[in-house]
Design a protein around this motif. Structure first.
Motif, PDB file in Angstrom:
ATOM      1  N   PHE A   1       0.838  -1.201   0.000  1.00 42.66           N
ATOM      2  CA  PHE A   1       0.000   0.000   0.000  1.00 42.66           C
ATOM      3  C   PHE A   1       0.870   1.248   0.000  1.00 42.66           C
ATOM      4  CE2 PHE A   1      -2.483   3.350   2.121  1.00 42.66           C
ATOM      5  CZ  PHE A   1      -3.519   3.455   1.207  1.00 42.66           C
ATOM      6  N   TYR A   2       1.391   1.625   1.160  1.00 40.59           N
ATOM      7  CA  TYR A   2       2.192   2.850   1.245  1.00 40.59           C
ATOM      8  C   TYR A   2       3.430   2.759   0.356  1.00 40.59           C
ATOM      9  CZ  TYR A   2       4.685   6.807   3.350  1.00 40.59           C
ATOM     10  OH  TYR A   2       5.350   7.989   3.560  1.00 40.59           O
ATOM     11  N   LEU A   3       4.000   1.559   0.252  1.00 39.60           N
ATOM     12  CA  LEU A   3       5.239   1.367  -0.500  1.00 39.60           C
ATOM     13  C   LEU A   3       4.992   0.963  -1.955  1.00 39.60           C
ATOM     14  CD1 LEU A   3       7.345  -0.560   2.182  1.00 39.60           C
ATOM     15  CD2 LEU A   3       7.188   1.909   1.815  1.00 39.60           C
ATOM     16  N   ASP A   4       3.788   1.116  -2.445  1.00 44.90           N
ATOM     17  CA  ASP A   4       3.458   0.727  -3.815  1.00 44.90           C
ATOM     18  C   ASP A   4       4.080   1.721  -4.804  1.00 44.90           C
ATOM     19  OD1 ASP A   4       2.387  -0.073  -6.211  1.00 44.90           O
ATOM     20  OD2 ASP A   4       0.305  -0.085  -5.521  1.00 44.90           O
ATOM     21  N   LEU A   5       5.082   1.262  -5.548  1.00 43.54           N
ATOM     22  CA  LEU A   5       5.774   2.162  -6.466  1.00 43.54           C
ATOM     23  C   LEU A   5       4.867   2.655  -7.590  1.00 43.54           C
ATOM     24  CD1 LEU A   5       9.399   0.745  -6.897  1.00 43.54           C
ATOM     25  CD2 LEU A   5       8.704   2.919  -5.874  1.00 43.54           C
ATOM     26  N   LYS A   6       3.868   1.878  -7.952  1.00 44.25           N
ATOM     27  CA  LYS A   6       2.959   2.340  -9.005  1.00 44.25           C
ATOM     28  C   LYS A   6       2.237   3.613  -8.569  1.00 44.25           C
ATOM     29  CE  LYS A   6       0.940  -1.688  -9.254  1.00 44.25           C
ATOM     30  NZ  LYS A   6      -0.009  -2.761  -9.664  1.00 44.25           N
ATOM     31  N   LYS A   7       1.801   3.664  -7.308  1.00 44.77           N
ATOM     32  CA  LYS A   7       1.169   4.880  -6.791  1.00 44.77           C
ATOM     33  C   LYS A   7       2.132   6.068  -6.865  1.00 44.77           C
ATOM     34  CE  LYS A   7      -2.075   2.992  -3.295  1.00 44.77           C
ATOM     35  NZ  LYS A   7      -1.669   1.597  -3.097  1.00 44.77           N
ATOM     36  N   HIS A   8       3.367   5.815  -6.443  1.00 47.46           N
ATOM     37  CA  HIS A   8       4.352   6.902  -6.405  1.00 47.46           C
ATOM     38  C   HIS A   8       4.693   7.385  -7.818  1.00 47.46           C
ATOM     39  CE1 HIS A   8       5.254   7.002  -2.084  1.00 47.46           C
ATOM     40  NE2 HIS A   8       4.938   5.715  -2.111  1.00 47.46           N
ATOM     41  N   ARG A   9       4.834   6.441  -8.763  1.00 43.64           N
ATOM     42  CA  ARG A   9       5.118   6.852 -10.142  1.00 43.64           C
ATOM     43  C   ARG A   9       3.957   7.651 -10.730  1.00 43.64           C
ATOM     44  NH1 ARG A   9       5.069   2.371 -14.679  1.00 43.64           N
ATOM     45  NH2 ARG A   9       2.953   2.361 -13.826  1.00 43.64           N
ATOM     46  N   ASP A  10       2.754   7.152 -10.569  1.00 45.85           N
ATOM     47  CA  ASP A  10       1.588   7.845 -11.136  1.00 45.85           C
ATOM     48  C   ASP A  10       1.472   9.260 -10.594  1.00 45.85           C
ATOM     49  OD1 ASP A  10       1.077   5.525 -12.500  1.00 45.85           O
ATOM     50  OD2 ASP A  10      -0.594   4.890 -11.215  1.00 45.85           O
ATOM     51  N   ASN A  11       1.835   9.442  -9.334  1.00 43.18           N
ATOM     52  CA  ASN A  11       1.725  10.769  -8.726  1.00 43.18           C
ATOM     53  C   ASN A  11       2.872  11.688  -9.098  1.00 43.18           C
ATOM     54  OD1 ASN A  11      -0.572  11.254  -6.453  1.00 43.18           O
ATOM     55  ND2 ASN A  11      -0.175   9.074  -6.747  1.00 43.18           N
ATOM     56  N   ILE A  12       4.094  11.150  -9.151  1.00 40.89           N
ATOM     57  CA  ILE A  12       5.216  12.053  -9.446  1.00 40.89           C
ATOM     58  C   ILE A  12       5.143  12.545 -10.884  1.00 40.89           C
ATOM     59  CG2 ILE A  12       7.038  10.446 -10.230  1.00 40.89           C
ATOM     60  CD1 ILE A  12       8.845  12.084  -8.164  1.00 40.89           C
ATOM     61  N   LEU A  13       4.543  11.765 -11.757  1.00 35.50           N
ATOM     62  CA  LEU A  13       4.337  12.231 -13.129  1.00 35.50           C
ATOM     63  C   LEU A  13       3.407  13.442 -13.172  1.00 35.50           C
ATOM     64  CD1 LEU A  13       4.039   8.800 -14.973  1.00 35.50           C
ATOM     65  CD2 LEU A  13       5.875  10.492 -15.243  1.00 35.50           C
ATOM     66  N   LYS A  14       2.627  13.634 -12.107  1.00 37.99           N
ATOM     67  CA  LYS A  14       1.742  14.790 -11.980  1.00 37.99           C
ATOM     68  C   LYS A  14       2.334  15.837 -11.028  1.00 37.99           C
ATOM     69  CE  LYS A  14      -2.241  11.706 -12.447  1.00 37.99           C
ATOM     70  NZ  LYS A  14      -3.394  11.101 -11.725  1.00 37.99           N
ATOM     71  N   ASP A  15       3.637  15.672 -10.690  1.00 40.23           N
ATOM     72  CA  ASP A  15       4.336  16.593  -9.782  1.00 40.23           C
ATOM     73  C   ASP A  15       3.698  16.633  -8.406  1.00 40.23           C
ATOM     74  OD1 ASP A  15       6.256  17.369 -11.712  1.00 40.23           O
ATOM     75  OD2 ASP A  15       4.825  18.766 -12.590  1.00 40.23           O
ATOM     76  N   THR A  16       3.339  15.456  -7.917  1.00 38.84           N
ATOM     77  CA  THR A  16       2.791  15.359  -6.569  1.00 38.84           C
ATOM     78  C   THR A  16       3.196  14.014  -5.971  1.00 38.84           C
ATOM     79  OG1 THR A  16       0.773  15.595  -5.243  1.00 38.84           O
ATOM     80  CG2 THR A  16       0.558  14.420  -7.328  1.00 38.84           C
TER      81      THR A  16
END
Length: 384
Positions: free
Chosen positions: A222-237
């Motif tokens: 959940f918290y460590l899910d890299l897919k979540k982090h990638r999807d968000n950093i592509l939106k600068d968040t």
């Protein structure tokens, strides 16, 4: 000694530049506001250059160990087997993380103080073709070894489809890292070492090959899910609340690294390593690693005729200068000197001069100034 003076010569946390401290003291802003998005947008391309990658570098709020666990939980599918190359305590941390997830873990033990041998890794994989992920430290903080991860990555690719994951916590930002060129699949680092920040951020970059495996992996996270982090950093968040004050500092750190120039940053670290090693050789005090395996960010010293713990206590009491002890079976046997991040050749000359006094106070017979002179000569030969 000044009661509020502390000189950190440990392999992390490391000193923080004044301009970074000032940046981190800025007033708080909303983490979902445009100002934060603008900051992340400015950070992204500069982080990529430090990692040597065109891939996104995810920013997680958590320590370096959070980044290591992230690398494991996102890439290793249920039932798969991994190989951990252990050259010290932080290689063993990878083992502990894998076993916490009930992952079948093969361990390739290397004598502490020596670097991993790519040919040995290759031979191990040939005997165990079922291994899907290989994990190793880049700089093994506990021993001051810099593993040859470029050659290890090539060896893994030669005989296996396994991913190659690297813990670069104590060296990325202080030694050349070319993730894409070297075909490393995941690189992890943390904020409190060569990045000159407080602990609290972890950085993770993944290759296209790694992303294919991450996306297919059914392992819950959940918290460590890299897919979540990638999807968000592509939106600068970020998917969760970031450590904003440290992000302010990170933006300034990346400015400092670019102002100095990454190649010069790496040369500075190499110079400080050479100065430190030359000093102890001149004082006839053994080092744990040989020159070929030595890390530009931390040097491990293995005294033969004085108490390393007594020496550390004297340095702390007399000068407010902290060097680190050993870990596990090397506790009370070695001491480790950090020379990374916000650290210069002048800092190392100061530390070496103070340590010569500490050596005499602990009963070691040396010629005062001999270590300093050796370090000075290295600077004259190699420095600017």
């Amino acid at each position: 000694m000044l009661t509020d003076q502390q000189i950190l010569r440990i392999p992390g946390p490391t000193p923080i530049p004044p301009s970074v401290n000032r940046a981190m003291s800025q007033p708080m802003i909303g983490h979902r506001g445009q100002s934060t998005s603008d900051m992340i947008s400015a950070i992204r391309p500069k982080l990529k250059r430090v990692f040597g990658t065109q891939q996104e570098v995810m920013i997680l709020t958590g320590s370096g160990t959070a980044g290591l666990e992230t690398a494991v939980v996102n890439t290793v599918a249920p039932g798969e087997e991994v190989l951990v190359v252990v050259t010290g305590a932080f290689g063993e941390r990878f083992v502990k993380i894998c076993k916490a997830y009930d992952i079948k873990t093969h361990v390739l033990e290397v004598e502490w103080g020596q670097a991993a041998d790519p040919e040995t890794v290759k031979a191990f994989l040939q005997k165990h073709p079922e291994i899907k992920v290989v994990l190793s430290t880049f700089c093994e903080t506990s021993t001051g070894v810099l593993n040859p991860v470029k050659e290890m990555a090539a060896a893994v690719k030669e005989v296996s489809e396994a991913l190659f994951i690297v813990d670069g916590v104590s060296c990325v930002g202080g030694t050349e890292t070319k993730m894409d060129e070297w075909e490393i699949d995941i690189v992890v680092t943390g904020s409190q070492k060569a990045f000159m920040l407080p602990a609290g951020l972890s950085f993770v970059a993944a290759s296209e090959r790694a992303w294919s495996k991450i996306e297919a992996n059914t392992q819950p996270r959940f918290y460590l899910d890299l897919k979540k982090h990638r999807d968000n950093i592509l939106k600068d968040t970020t998917p969760f609340t970031p450590a904003l004050s440290i992000l302010f500092g990170l933006q300034q750190v990346l400015e400092l690294l670019e102002e100095e120039g990454l190649e010069q940053v790496y040369k500075r670290h190499q110079l400080m390593m050479n100065m430190t090693r030359a000093a102890f050789k001149a004082l006839d005090i053994p080092l744990l690693t040989n020159d070929e395996a030595a890390s530009p960010t931390v040097t491990a010293v293995k005294p033969a005729d004085f108490d390393s713990e007594a020496f550390r206590k004297i340095m702390k009491k007399e000068f407010g200068l902290e060097v680190a002890g050993g870990q596990q079976h090397l506790a009370k046997t070695i001491f480790r000197i950090g020379h990374m991040g916000y650290c210069s050749p002048a800092d190392m000359l100061q530390a070496i001069a103070a340590m010569e006094i500490g050596l005499i106070k602990v009963g070691k017979e040396i010629e005062l100034g001999k270590g300093v002179q050796a370090a000075q000569q290295i600077y004259l030969n190699e420095g600017e």
